[in-house]
Design a protein around this motif. Structure first.
Motif, PDB file in Angstrom:
ATOM      1  N   CYS A 178      23.074  41.559  48.062  1.00 16.71           N
ATOM      2  CA  CYS A 178      23.135  40.304  47.313  1.00 16.71           C
ATOM      3  C   CYS A 178      24.568  39.789  47.336  1.00 16.71           C
ATOM      4  O   CYS A 178      25.518  40.563  47.488  1.00 16.71           O
ATOM      5  CB  CYS A 178      22.633  40.463  45.878  1.00 16.71           C
ATOM      6  SG  CYS A 178      23.844  41.126  44.722  1.00 16.71           S
ATOM      7  N   ILE A 179      24.703  38.480  47.225  1.00 10.74           N
ATOM      8  CA  ILE A 179      26.015  37.838  47.175  1.00 10.74           C
ATOM      9  C   ILE A 179      26.053  36.937  45.946  1.00 10.74           C
ATOM     10  O   ILE A 179      25.173  36.088  45.766  1.00 10.74           O
ATOM     11  CB  ILE A 179      26.296  37.013  48.444  1.00 10.74           C
ATOM     12  CG1 ILE A 179      26.331  37.924  49.676  1.00 10.74           C
ATOM     13  CG2 ILE A 179      27.618  36.252  48.314  1.00 10.74           C
ATOM     14  CD1 ILE A 179      26.550  37.177  50.989  1.00 10.74           C
ATOM     15  N   VAL A 180      27.052  37.143  45.096  1.00 14.31           N
ATOM     16  CA  VAL A 180      27.253  36.308  43.914  1.00 14.31           C
ATOM     17  C   VAL A 180      28.561  35.544  44.099  1.00 14.31           C
ATOM     18  O   VAL A 180      29.617  36.154  44.302  1.00 14.31           O
ATOM     19  CB  VAL A 180      27.310  37.151  42.624  1.00 14.31           C
ATOM     20  CG1 VAL A 180      27.641  36.267  41.424  1.00 14.31           C
ATOM     21  CG2 VAL A 180      25.985  37.879  42.403  1.00 14.31           C
ATOM     22  N   ILE A 181      28.491  34.226  44.055  1.00 15.15           N
ATOM     23  CA  ILE A 181      29.670  33.374  44.224  1.00 15.15           C
ATOM     24  C   ILE A 181      29.914  32.632  42.914  1.00 15.15           C
ATOM     25  O   ILE A 181      29.035  31.908  42.429  1.00 15.15           O
ATOM     26  CB  ILE A 181      29.473  32.370  45.375  1.00 15.15           C
ATOM     27  CG1 ILE A 181      29.209  33.118  46.691  1.00 15.15           C
ATOM     28  CG2 ILE A 181      30.690  31.461  45.511  1.00 15.15           C
ATOM     29  CD1 ILE A 181      28.808  32.207  47.839  1.00 15.15           C
ATOM     30  N   ILE A 182      31.093  32.838  42.326  1.00 18.14           N
ATOM     31  CA  ILE A 182      31.441  32.162  41.077  1.00 18.14           C
ATOM     32  C   ILE A 182      32.680  31.310  41.318  1.00 18.14           C
ATOM     33  O   ILE A 182      33.788  31.830  41.480  1.00 18.14           O
ATOM     34  CB  ILE A 182      31.689  33.160  39.931  1.00 18.14           C
ATOM     35  CG1 ILE A 182      30.458  34.051  39.721  1.00 18.14           C
ATOM     36  CG2 ILE A 182      32.038  32.415  38.644  1.00 18.14           C
ATOM     37  CD1 ILE A 182      30.629  35.101  38.637  1.00 18.14           C
ATOM     38  N   LEU A 183      32.487  30.014  41.394  1.00 16.12           N
ATOM     39  CA  LEU A 183      33.588  29.058  41.526  1.00 16.12           C
ATOM     40  C   LEU A 183      33.860  28.524  40.126  1.00 16.12           C
ATOM     41  O   LEU A 183      33.125  27.680  39.616  1.00 16.12           O
ATOM     42  CB  LEU A 183      33.198  27.930  42.478  1.00 16.12           C
ATOM     43  CG  LEU A 183      32.924  28.342  43.928  1.00 16.12           C
ATOM     44  CD1 LEU A 183      32.198  27.241  44.668  1.00 16.12           C
ATOM     45  CD2 LEU A 183      34.216  28.687  44.635  1.00 16.12           C
ATOM     46  N   SER A 184      34.900  29.035  39.499  1.00 12.42           N
ATOM     47  CA  SER A 184      35.148  28.702  38.104  1.00 12.42           C
ATOM     48  C   SER A 184      36.624  28.921  37.794  1.00 12.42           C
ATOM     49  O   SER A 184      37.441  29.131  38.695  1.00 12.42           O
ATOM     50  CB  SER A 184      34.259  29.568  37.196  1.00 12.42           C
ATOM     51  OG  SER A 184      34.373  29.172  35.847  1.00 12.42           O
ATOM     52  N   PHE A 185      36.960  28.880  36.511  1.00 11.51           N
ATOM     53  CA  PHE A 185      38.324  29.119  36.057  1.00 11.51           C
ATOM     54  C   PHE A 185      38.413  30.553  35.558  1.00 11.51           C
ATOM     55  O   PHE A 185      37.716  30.943  34.616  1.00 11.51           O
ATOM     56  CB  PHE A 185      38.678  28.137  34.935  1.00 11.51           C
ATOM     57  CG  PHE A 185      40.072  28.310  34.391  1.00 11.51           C
ATOM     58  CD1 PHE A 185      41.165  28.285  35.233  1.00 11.51           C
ATOM     59  CD2 PHE A 185      40.285  28.482  33.033  1.00 11.51           C
ATOM     60  CE1 PHE A 185      42.448  28.435  34.739  1.00 11.51           C
ATOM     61  CE2 PHE A 185      41.563  28.626  32.525  1.00 11.51           C
ATOM     62  CZ  PHE A 185      42.649  28.606  33.384  1.00 11.51           C
ATOM     63  N   GLY A 186      39.248  31.356  36.208  1.00 12.12           N
ATOM     64  CA  GLY A 186      39.423  32.744  35.808  1.00 12.12           C
ATOM     65  C   GLY A 186      40.861  33.016  35.421  1.00 12.12           C
ATOM     66  O   GLY A 186      41.787  32.451  36.006  1.00 12.12           O
ATOM     67  N   THR A 187      41.049  33.862  34.424  1.00 14.11           N
ATOM     68  CA  THR A 187      42.401  34.222  34.005  1.00 14.11           C
ATOM     69  C   THR A 187      42.505  35.726  33.800  1.00 14.11           C
ATOM     70  O   THR A 187      41.501  36.433  33.670  1.00 14.11           O
ATOM     71  CB  THR A 187      42.803  33.526  32.686  1.00 14.11           C
ATOM     72  OG1 THR A 187      42.007  34.053  31.615  1.00 14.11           O
ATOM     73  CG2 THR A 187      42.616  32.029  32.768  1.00 14.11           C
ATOM     74  N   GLN A 188      43.740  36.185  33.774  1.00 16.96           N
ATOM     75  CA  GLN A 188      44.045  37.580  33.478  1.00 16.96           C
ATOM     76  C   GLN A 188      44.551  37.637  32.043  1.00 16.96           C
ATOM     77  O   GLN A 188      45.558  37.014  31.703  1.00 16.96           O
ATOM     78  CB  GLN A 188      45.117  38.105  34.438  1.00 16.96           C
ATOM     79  CG  GLN A 188      45.468  39.563  34.259  1.00 16.96           C
ATOM     80  CD  GLN A 188      44.607  40.479  35.100  1.00 16.96           C
ATOM     81  OE1 GLN A 188      44.071  40.065  36.120  1.00 16.96           O
ATOM     82  NE2 GLN A 188      44.469  41.719  34.674  1.00 16.96           N
ATOM     83  N   ILE A 189      43.847  38.354  31.177  1.00 17.55           N
ATOM     84  CA  ILE A 189      44.283  38.545  29.795  1.00 17.55           C
ATOM     85  C   ILE A 189      44.621  40.015  29.619  1.00 17.55           C
ATOM     86  O   ILE A 189      43.732  40.867  29.581  1.00 17.55           O
ATOM     87  CB  ILE A 189      43.201  38.107  28.793  1.00 17.55           C
ATOM     88  CG1 ILE A 189      42.882  36.616  28.968  1.00 17.55           C
ATOM     89  CG2 ILE A 189      43.649  38.374  27.368  1.00 17.55           C
ATOM     90  CD1 ILE A 189      41.828  36.096  28.015  1.00 17.55           C
ATOM     91  N   LYS A 190      45.931  40.295  29.575  1.00 15.44           N
ATOM     92  CA  LYS A 190      46.420  41.674  29.575  1.00 15.44           C
ATOM     93  C   LYS A 190      45.859  42.385  30.803  1.00 15.44           C
ATOM     94  O   LYS A 190      46.110  41.971  31.921  1.00 15.44           O
ATOM     95  CB  LYS A 190      46.079  42.356  28.255  1.00 15.44           C
ATOM     96  CG  LYS A 190      46.809  41.716  27.068  1.00 15.44           C
ATOM     97  CD  LYS A 190      46.565  42.448  25.773  1.00 15.44           C
ATOM     98  CE  LYS A 190      47.360  41.796  24.648  1.00 15.44           C
ATOM     99  NZ  LYS A 190      47.138  42.453  23.342  1.00 15.44           N
ATOM    100  N   ASP A 191      45.049  43.437  30.627  1.00 17.45           N
ATOM    101  CA  ASP A 191      44.524  44.132  31.804  1.00 17.45           C
ATOM    102  C   ASP A 191      43.047  43.820  32.038  1.00 17.45           C
ATOM    103  O   ASP A 191      42.345  44.571  32.720  1.00 17.45           O
ATOM    104  CB  ASP A 191      44.725  45.649  31.674  1.00 17.45           C
ATOM    105  CG  ASP A 191      44.104  46.214  30.407  1.00 17.45           C
ATOM    106  OD1 ASP A 191      43.647  45.422  29.570  1.00 17.45           O
ATOM    107  OD2 ASP A 191      44.082  47.452  30.260  1.00 17.45           O
ATOM    108  N   SER A 192      42.584  42.708  31.484  1.00 17.71           N
ATOM    109  CA  SER A 192      41.187  42.308  31.669  1.00 17.71           C
ATOM    110  C   SER A 192      41.107  40.969  32.390  1.00 17.71           C
ATOM    111  O   SER A 192      41.896  40.060  32.126  1.00 17.71           O
ATOM    112  CB  SER A 192      40.474  42.193  30.316  1.00 17.71           C
ATOM    113  OG  SER A 192      40.412  43.444  29.661  1.00 17.71           O
TER     114      SER A 192
END
Length: 338
Positions: free
Chosen positions: A171-185
């Protein structure tokens, strides 16, 4: 016997000795022709060791042993051995489903406002990737636009539970969105300005939560997470049985912003889709991704757009046990495997 198969038998022989009953398999072992009658007599009545003799047999011995295990009720053990023995996922039919989520509008997130400017480019990427995967025999489960965080999670959870996943090989999941790094998550934002932890998404596809895709490659194409926020967030551990999972990240947001108004520059997803059309059955999946990155960087250099930020983004991250390569081949090109 192939070197890799010999190493697998050697490594797992203590477990196999405890798990299988060779005496119950005596008749079917004789029929399998793995050993001569004289060798079987030495194994059962003499001092010969089954697991020392097995690796000395011919190139078909491993596959015959796997079939022997399956016919004697040891299917789970056989599948485990096959999984660790094969250097590549060889997928010649029933390629799988792809699931695309496209978010470009967000409420209350100042740093995401520039994403709205990239709406056209992101739509081009999503459409191009959808078309390329359909052309290569993937089935489009859903194409969602501007989902709220809880909806994003629930849609992927529903996808991971589909009974029809049993009949496909990836399976292939494509997420085109806004992602950020919050501390180590790492977090992915929904349309409503709330976020979902990446680990929560990946845990949906663990061997326990998604047994239909166990031993099958699960490919995620995700935001770059190149923006950092210093706020508190509840930490969620990645499940220990998240395996066969490959993460590829899109180029940094600042690169996309630079190219948005530059003529004759293609977004990464457009280049990747062209490579998927041309090389899907010619190269392993990672090679296709890497060549797409190379082409993407090459066109930036031609237009004198700085590319230093791309060096900070890993091209691929493997989670849990993963084979070396993902090969989508025709049935005629497929090498022998379990």
């Amino acid at each position: 016997m192939d070197y890799r198969h010999r190493e697998v038998i050697k490594k797992y022989s203590p477990t196999l000795q405890q798990s299988i009953n060779l005496h119950d398999m005596k008749d079917s072992l004789s029929e399998s022709k793995i050993f001569t009658a004289h060798m079987l007599k030495d194994i059962y009545d003499g001092e010969a060791s089954f697991f020392e003799e097995l690796p000395t047999r011919g190139p078909q011995a491993f596959f015959r042993f796997i079939n022997l295990l399956k016919t004697n009720g040891y299917t789970t053990i056989a599948e485990e051995l096959c999984h660790v023995a094969n250097p590549a996922y060889q997928i010649s039919d029933n390629h799988g489903y792809h699931h695309i989520i496209l978010n470009y509008e967000f409420k209350g997130i100042k740093s995401s406002e520039e994403l709205k400017e990239l709406e056209c480019g992101y739509k081009l990427e999503a459409s191009a990737l959808d078309s390329a995967l359909l052309q290569n025999d993937f089935k489009n489960h859903k194409y969602h636009v501007n989902l709220e965080a809880d909806k994003l999670y629930s849609k992927l959870k529903k996808f991971s539970k589909m009974d029809s996943l049993r009949g496909v090989n990836s399976c292939i999941v494509i997420i085109l969105s806004f992602g950020t790094q919050i501390k180590d998550s790492k977090v992915i934002y929904g349309h409503n300005g709330k976020y979902i932890l990446l680990h929560d998404i990946l845990n949906l596809f663990s061997d326990t939560n998604c047994p239909s895709l166990k031993y099958k490659p699960k490919i995620f194409i995700l935001p770059s997470f190149d923006v950092s926020h210093n706020v508190s967030v509840e930490r969620v551990e990645l499940s220990t049985d998240v395996n066969d999972t490959f993460l590829w990240y899109l180029p940094p947001l600042k690169i996309y912003k630079c190219i948005n108004n530059v003529r004759e520059i293609k977004f990464f997803g457009e280049i990747l889709s062209e490579n998927l059309r041309a090389n899907f059955h010619k190269s392993d999946f990672e090679t296709v991704l890497k060549s797409s990155y190379s082409m993407f960087i090459g066109q930036l250099k031609e237009k004198e757009i700085p590319t230093a930020d791309l060096n900070d983004i890993p091209e691929c991250e493997r989670l849990g046990y993963c084979r070396e390569k993902i090969l989508f081949t025709s049935s005629l090109e497929r090498n022998q495997e379990c």
